[in-house]
Write a protein that holds these residues in place. Sequence first.
Motif, short mmCIF file in Angstrom:
data_model
loop_
_atom_site.label_atom_id
_atom_site.label_comp_id
_atom_site.label_asym_id
_atom_site.label_seq_id
_atom_site.Cartn_x
_atom_site.Cartn_y
_atom_site.Cartn_z
N ILE A 1 -10.21 5.45 1.53
CA ILE A 1 -10.50 4.01 1.70
C ILE A 1 -11.03 3.45 0.39
CG2 ILE A 1 -12.00 2.35 2.87
CD1 ILE A 1 -11.75 4.14 5.38
N TYR B 1 -6.95 4.96 12.45
CA TYR B 1 -6.24 3.81 13.02
C TYR B 1 -5.17 3.25 12.09
CZ TYR B 1 -10.01 4.23 16.33
OH TYR B 1 -10.88 4.73 17.27
N TRP B 2 -4.93 3.90 10.96
CA TRP B 2 -3.89 3.45 10.04
C TRP B 2 -2.52 3.58 10.71
CZ3 TRP B 2 -5.32 6.18 4.76
CH2 TRP B 2 -6.53 5.66 4.29
N GLY B 3 -1.65 2.63 10.39
CA GLY B 3 -0.27 2.69 10.86
C GLY B 3 -0.08 2.34 12.33
N GLU C 1 0.97 0.35 1.39
CA GLU C 1 0.64 0.08 2.78
C GLU C 1 0.01 -1.30 2.94
OE1 GLU C 1 -0.28 2.81 1.08
OE2 GLU C 1 0.98 4.35 2.00
N SER C 2 -0.90 -1.65 2.05
CA SER C 2 -1.53 -2.97 2.12
C SER C 2 -0.51 -4.07 1.85
CB SER C 2 -2.70 -3.06 1.14
OG SER C 2 -3.47 -4.21 1.40
N GLU D 1 -9.39 5.44 8.79
CA GLU D 1 -8.13 6.18 8.66
C GLU D 1 -7.48 6.58 9.99
OE1 GLU D 1 -6.18 9.87 6.14
OE2 GLU D 1 -8.35 9.63 6.12
N TRP E 1 -10.64 -3.45 5.33
CA TRP E 1 -10.45 -2.00 5.34
C TRP E 1 -10.50 -1.55 6.79
CZ3 TRP E 1 -13.97 1.44 7.39
CH2 TRP E 1 -15.29 1.00 7.54
N ASN F 1 -0.94 0.39 -3.78
CA ASN F 1 -1.27 0.36 -2.36
C ASN F 1 -0.13 -0.29 -1.56
OD1 ASN F 1 -2.38 0.17 0.18
ND2 ASN F 1 -4.36 -0.58 -0.53
#
Length: 171
Positions: free
Chosen positions: A31, A99-101, A135-136, A97, A94, A133
């Motif tokens: 993060i 909960y990512w995706g 993903e962002s 992790e 932010w 980044n």
Amino acid sequence: MNRTTTPTFTLRPFRESDAQSIVKYANNPKIAANLTDGFPNPYGLNDAKKFLTMAIQTESYTIFAIDINGEACGSIGIFVQSDIHRKSAECGYWLAEPYWGKGIIPEAIKQIVDYGFRTFDIVRIYARPFSFNKESQRVLEKAGFTLEATLKKACFKNGEFCDELIYSIVR
């Protein structure tokens, strides 16, 4: 086709009791690697208390907890700028992790954009992810933001130069 649904979350004001969950989720080098150096790594209880003091004392609600199952699992904020930029606001976020995706951040961004345009006298909201980044960048695009600019070698993070991207959405 098996479609997954976005886990239920709410955006709510932070409270002092969130300190432990913030440490639990924010103390993650993955993060910190995607945020400014103002986000410490490691992230301890004193860091959480300092953040909560600032977030709770903000005059108008601009920083929200991303609450999943009663825990503060992330943060999203909208920060109105000043002077000649006073009709713009920056969005930062932010998420924990685990909960990512899962579709949470694009939905949280949509909610904060709606809140920002309803609450503040602004016409533009922007975010500034690092070029590495991806993903962002994807979540911003899913939330309706478009890439405006690439600022070459604008940031020095973890001992290396990187480009800063400017994404925005306009009312």
